[in-house]
Every structure is written in structure tokens, then in C-alpha cells.
Design an enzyme around this catalytic site. Structure first.
Site, PDB file in Angstrom:
ATOM      1  N   CYS A 147       4.911  -2.142   8.517  1.00 44.72           N
ATOM      2  CA  CYS A 147       5.319  -0.813   9.007  1.00 44.72           C
ATOM      3  C   CYS A 147       4.982  -0.612  10.477  1.00 44.72           C
ATOM      4  CB  CYS A 147       4.685   0.265   8.147  1.00 44.72           C
ATOM      5  SG  CYS A 147       5.270   0.246   6.430  1.00 44.72           S
TER       6      CYS A 147
ATOM      7  N   CYS B 238       0.797  -7.887   5.467  1.00 46.80           N
ATOM      8  CA  CYS B 238       0.470  -6.485   5.248  1.00 46.80           C
ATOM      9  C   CYS B 238      -0.959  -6.276   4.765  1.00 46.80           C
ATOM     10  CB  CYS B 238       1.465  -5.860   4.271  1.00 46.80           C
ATOM     11  SG  CYS B 238       3.119  -5.696   4.977  1.00 46.80           S
ATOM     12  N   ASP B 239      -1.510  -5.159   5.196  1.00 47.84           N
ATOM     13  CA  ASP B 239      -2.741  -4.544   4.727  1.00 47.84           C
ATOM     14  C   ASP B 239      -3.829  -5.511   4.283  1.00 47.84           C
ATOM     15  OD1 ASP B 239      -0.518  -2.310   4.453  1.00 47.84           O
ATOM     16  OD2 ASP B 239      -2.457  -1.353   4.659  1.00 47.84           O
ATOM     17  N   LYS B 240      -4.137  -5.585   2.986  1.00 48.28           N
ATOM     18  CA  LYS B 240      -5.295  -6.363   2.532  1.00 48.28           C
ATOM     19  C   LYS B 240      -5.056  -7.862   2.570  1.00 48.28           C
ATOM     20  CE  LYS B 240      -6.367  -2.352   2.051  1.00 48.28           C
ATOM     21  NZ  LYS B 240      -5.020  -2.051   2.490  1.00 48.28           N
TER      22      LYS B 240
ATOM     23  N   SER C 275      -5.376   5.543   5.269  1.00 48.07           N
ATOM     24  CA  SER C 275      -4.356   4.624   5.760  1.00 48.07           C
ATOM     25  C   SER C 275      -4.386   4.607   7.279  1.00 48.07           C
ATOM     26  CB  SER C 275      -2.978   5.091   5.279  1.00 48.07           C
ATOM     27  OG  SER C 275      -1.956   4.442   5.991  1.00 48.07           O
TER      28      SER C 275
ATOM     29  N   ASP D 233       0.819  -1.210   0.000  1.00 49.15           N
ATOM     30  CA  ASP D 233       0.000   0.000   0.000  1.00 49.15           C
ATOM     31  C   ASP D 233       0.853   1.260   0.000  1.00 49.15           C
ATOM     32  OD1 ASP D 233      -1.959  -1.981   0.505  1.00 49.15           O
ATOM     33  OD2 ASP D 233      -3.225  -0.476   1.442  1.00 49.15           O
TER      34      ASP D 233
ATOM     35  N   GLU E 204      -6.855   4.921  -0.476  1.00 49.92           N
ATOM     36  CA  GLU E 204      -6.464   5.531   0.791  1.00 49.92           C
ATOM     37  C   GLU E 204      -5.966   6.949   0.532  1.00 49.92           C
ATOM     38  OE1 GLU E 204      -5.156   1.762   3.583  1.00 49.92           O
ATOM     39  OE2 GLU E 204      -3.585   2.935   2.611  1.00 49.92           O
TER      40      GLU E 204
END
Length: 556
Positions: free
Chosen positions: A191, A119-121, A469, A78, A443
Site C-alpha cells: 500500500c 507486506c507488513d509482518k 497501522s 493486514d 492494529e
């Protein structure tokens, strides 16, 4: 075993030949076949090391008497996709990942799965697949990144996104920007703050689908992470033997536990998209009202980046998620009877957990706030709801009224912000960026970071039918529903309309009469779709509202 469908009997001789061609032995085909879903790639910092995790998982599966079979999953960074047309793809990729895992697991009749995201999705996608397939499964992530260090303080990717605005405002030099670039992200892992990836990894542990430590054990602690992955591999074989499945774990009570912890740690607003999507696959109803009700009674205990100074490594040192849950248990906010993949109940898992760093996890008697980190807003501008990370809003912006500065894309807004055309008191409105209108619900970290970077985060609000985000901070209100592309009130706003925000009272309104809104609606026409071919076009035709998780409609 379910895998007997592809390996037992004379009609499966050809199938066995294909297994032998891949190097499997007769002995291995007698064992449970465990799919090891590895999202390793060389573009996401949180995923570059996942081959090490996968190898450990496979050793664990084999040690427990199973046969591990690895296959890949895609993943988008992302951060690298942020701020350009590439950001249209991360949320839609959630559906691709879940669908591809379903296809692989059903086509090859795996007995169980170990899912390796970070991560993320990718994290919610794998949880969606686990709930949909309802095969014994364990999720083991790659772990959070350590914070970087610059000029004697901890920094992370948040400061880097804000650095462009800081440079524009003359608050840092070009040389300092370069030095920060090399310091902010020191190595592999998701992150370092309580951004979307780490929020979802933490909530995976709280839901019971990951082992203790899954959410907070740093990626840099490679020995401990490897051991955790081995245990995940061993445990999935036991789950197959015990016939414990994701829907035995992903109950309504488990989701309520996850939301309570989400509120206590000020998690990413993206959880309001992801948890309902996972719950839907688990046949559990989860609506926005549930988030708000739990937020109202949950204290905000841990102020983590981007809202505060601490990072995930600090949360881990402070006792991790068991310590948070033990505190919330004292208020009756944790369902201790819920089952976890370890075979323990939540109550057993958190027994004896203590807060080891009270400056990171505050006591119940001294929370940062008495209510949770996320608020759900309604009003004539968001009839179906909007979402804000209240924990990351400056106190002076919790109630705000100002003129709308209306933009029909993220790029238009960025140009105005960096061009210093946004003034104190303004409400920046970015529309036609929702699930359909984007398409893909981008985002808006670049606009919020630019606002913060030029020093206006305590003076300017931003609302959008897109999303934010987990690294965003400030009065950033997203998921405004219905979205502009579907004719929601946000599509009817005009430059200078007065927008009223009252987060404590959960209100988002425009100071226009119903008659005026109706007059504007009568003349409004939906714009042409921004994308007219490919996956995003199909996604836009099928995706539901952000208020229901932005899932693909399946005719149910």
C-alpha cells in the site's frame, strides 16, 4: 559448501536420488543450493505478483552459477484482516514465518537464501530468519503500490479506512464511497504510503540487506523490479562465495542507521516492534531508549502519507533512500562504514546521491520538524514505555488532557465512536488488546480512521496496549506497557480519569496518586484469556512485552 551435507558421499546416495526425482541434474548438485523463499499468494495485493520476482531471482541465481530452489512462506493481508478477530493473527504470523524458514533452511542445508516478501509482518519475519540462520542472504521485495487517483488527487488505503467515518458524518455519499473503493488501490504492490510494509522495505535497504531501490522502486515499474530481482539472485551466489553473512551486515551501527532514516521519513510505529525483534536474532541489543535518543536528534524531512500528501513513488522520484541518507550523513547520523549485501559500504552506496524533489525531501535547513517522526513516552500510565507517530499528530494535539473513555476491546470502542458517543477532548482508551491480552496485539486502524473520518482527529486522543497501522494518523499512542492483561496501569483506569499527554516532553500519565493506583491494583484481577486453544493460545503463553519487541520467549 554447507549443502554438501545433503548431497556428497556414498551415504547421500538416497538424498541424491530424491533430488533427481525432483528434476535436478548432477551438474546442478555441484553448485551452491540457494533457497528462494517466495511469499506469493492470491490474497495480498502486495504479493500477487511475487512469482514474477521469484522467477527473476532464479534466473539470476542460475546465471551466477547457483542452483535456485523455491519454497513458500505464508502471508496475511493486514488490510483485509483489519477490524475483526482476524487481526489477532498478523503479528503472531511473524514468528510462524521466521520459524518455518529456519526449519526449511536447516533441514535442507541451503547455502544461501533470497527472501521475497512485501507486506507488513512478512518483511521483518524474513529478516529475523536471515539473522537467526546467519546464512548469506539477500532480501528483495515486490515494491510499493502506486497511489490511486480520485477527483484530481492522490489517495490510498488510508482514505478508504477513514471513509466509513466520513460517510457516517455525511461528508461523502454512498456513491462517492463506491467510486473511491475502485480508485484507491490501482494495482499490485504494498500500500502506497509510508505504512508498515513500505517502512520495513525501506529499512531493509537502509540496513544493507536489500539492494538500492528495494524500498522505493514501484511494483508497477516491472522491468526495473525484474532487473533488481535478477541482481539479487546473482548477488547471493557471490555472498556465498565471499562468505558474507547477515550478522556481518546487521550490526549495531546498521540498526542506528535504520532508526535515523525511520525518524526522518516518519515511518510506522510498528518498527519499534520489528527492529528490536530482528536485532535480537542478530545478537544486537536494541531498546526503546535508543529509538528516542535518535529521534531527538534526527530531523523529520519527508512527510509521506498518512502524515502528508506524498507517497512512496514521490520519495523514489525525489532520490529515494540514498538521498535521505546523504542528507542525514551531513549531521553525522549515518554510519558510512557499514557493509551492505552489494559488497559496498553505505558510504560508497550513497556517494553522489542528491535530493531531486525538495518539496518531498526537505533540506536540513527547513525540516518539517527538528525531531524525528516517532516518540517514546513514559509516565505512570506507561512505566515501560509507549509509542506514538509524532509526525502524524496535529500540532494542537501534541499536548492534551482529557477524560478517559475506557473500552476493553476494539469492537466496543468502534461502536462508541460511530455511535457519536465520543466528544471533543476525550481520550479513548482501548485495553486488553496487547500481545497477551488480544492476544496478538491487534492494529487499531479502524478506530483511528473512524475518529479521523468524523472529523475528530484534532480533538480526540486514543491510547491502547495494542498497536497502530502505519496508515493511522492523529494522537494515537500504542504499545502501552506493561499491558492490561499483565496488570499494567492501563488496566486500572476508570471512566472519567484524567489522562495527560505531553508528546514533546515524552510523557503519558493519569492524574491519580500512587496510593490510588495501588488501591486499585490490590483489587484488580486478570480476566479470563480471550483465546484458550490453538496457536494464539500458545502464542499468548510465550510472547514477551511490546516494549521488548513482542518476541516469543525461548528460555534465554
Amino acid at each position: 559448501m554447507r549443502s554438501d551435507e545433503v548431497k556428497v558421499g556414498p551415504t547421500r546416495a538416497a538424498h541424491r536420488s530424491l533430488f533427481y526425482a525432483a528434476g535436478y541434474t548432477e551438474e546442478e548438485l555441484k553448485r551452491p543450493l540457494i533457497g528462494v523463499v517466495n511469499a506469493q499468494n492470491e490474497i495480498i495485493p502486495g504479493h500477487v505478483h511475487l512469482d514474477t520476482i521469484a522467477q527473476a531471482v532464479k534466473l539470476g541465481v542460475a546465471a551466477a552459477g547457483g542452483t535456485p530452489i523455491e519454497f513458500p512462506a505464508i502471508g496475511i493481508c493486514d488490510g483485509i484482516a483489519m477490524g475483526h478477530s482476524g487481526m489477532k493473527y498478523p503479528l503472531p504470523s511473524r514468528e510462524l514465518i521466521a520459524d518455518s524458514i529456519e526449519a526449511m533452511a536447516e533441514a535442507h542445508k541451503f547455502d544461501g537464501l533470497v527472501l521475497i516478501p512485501n507486506c507488513d509482518k512478512i518483511v521483518p519475519a524474513m529478516l529475523m530468519a536471515a539473522a537467526r540462520l546467519n546464512l548469506p542472504a539477500v532480501v528483495v521485495s515486490g515494491g510499493p503500490m502506486l497511489a490511486g487517483r480520485w477527483q484530481g488527487r492522490d489517495i490510498s488505503v488510508t482514505q478508504m479506512f477513514e471513509a466509513a467515518g466520513a460517510l457516517e458524518a455525511g461528508r461523502i455519499t454512498a456513491a462517492e464511497l463506491t467510486a473511491m473503493e475502485h480508485a484507491a488501490c490501482p494495482g499490485c504492490g504494498s500500500c502506497a504510503g509510508m505504512f508498515t510494509a513500505n517502512t520495513m522495505n525501506c529499512l531493509t535497504e537502509v540496513l544493507g540487506m536489500g539492494l538500492t531501490g528495494n524500498g522505493t522502486l514501484p511494483a508497477a515499474f516491472s522491468g526495473a523490479r525484474t532487473a533488481l530481482a535478477k541482481r539479487a539472485g546473482m548477488r547471493v551466489v557471490e555472498l556465498v562465495q565471499q562468505n558474507i553473512r547477515p550478522r556481518d551486515i546487521l550490526t549495531r551501527a546498521a540498526f542506528e542507521n535504520a532508526i535515523a532514516v525511520d525518524m526522518a521519513v516518519g515511518g510506522s510505529t510498528n518498527t519499534v516492534l520489528h527492529l528490536p525483534a530482528i536485532a535480537r536474532e542478530a545478537k544486537v541489543k536494541l531498546d526503546l531508549a535508543t529509538f528516542d535518543a535518535i529521534s531527538r536528534r534526527t530531523p523529520y524531512l519527508a512527510s509521506l502519507s498518512p502524515a502528508g500528501p506524498h507517497h512512496i513513488q514521490d520519495l523514489h522520484e525525489a532520490g529515494g533512500l540514498p538521498a535521505i541518507m546523504a542528507e542525514l550523513k551531513e549531521l553525522g547520523l549515518i554510519h558510512t562504514e557499514c557493509l551492505t549485501v552489494s559488497g559496498e559500504t553505505v558510504g560508497r552506496r550513497i556517494a553522489g546521491a542528491k535530493v531531486l524533489r525538495p518539496e518531498v525531501i526537505r533540506p536540513l535547513t527547513n525540516p518539517h520538524r527538528t525531531t524525528g517522526g516517532i516518540a517514546i513516552l513514559h509516565g505512570n500510565l506507561a512505566p515501560d514505555g509507549a509509542v506514538v507517530k509524532e509526525a502524524a499528530v496535529a500540532p494542537e494535539m501534541l499536548v492534551h488532557e482529557g477524560p478517559a473513555r475506557v473500552f476493553n476491546s476494539e469492537e466496543e470502542a468502534i461502536e462508541a465512536i460511530l455511535g457519536r458517543r465520543i466528544q471533543k477532548g476525550d481520550v479513548v482508551v482501548i485495553r486488553y488488546e496487547g500481545p497477551k491480552g488480544g492476544p496478538g496485539m491487534r492494529e487499531m486502524l479502524n478506530p483511528t480512521a473512524a475518529i479521523a473520518g468524523i472529523g475528530l482527529d484534532k480533538d480526540v486522543a486514543l491510547i491502547t496496549d495494542g498497536r497502530f497501522s502505519g496508515a493511522s494518523r492523529g494522537a494515537s499512542i500504542g504499545h502501552v506497557s506493561p499491558e492490561a492483561q499483565e496488570g499494567g496501569p492501563i488496566a486500572l483506569l476508570a471512566e472519567g480519569d484524567i489522562v495527560s499527554i505531553n508528546i514533546p516532553e515524552r510523557r503519558l500519565d493519569v492524574k491519580l496518586s500512587q496510593e490510588e493506583l495501588a488501591r486499585r491494583r490490590a483489587t484488580w484481577q486478570a480476566p479470563e484469556p480471550k483465546v484458550k486453544s490453538g496457536y494464539l493460545y500458545r502464542y499468548a503463553l510465550l510472547v514477551s512485552s511490546a516494549s521488548t519487541g513482542a518476541v516469543l520467549r525461548s528460555g534465554e
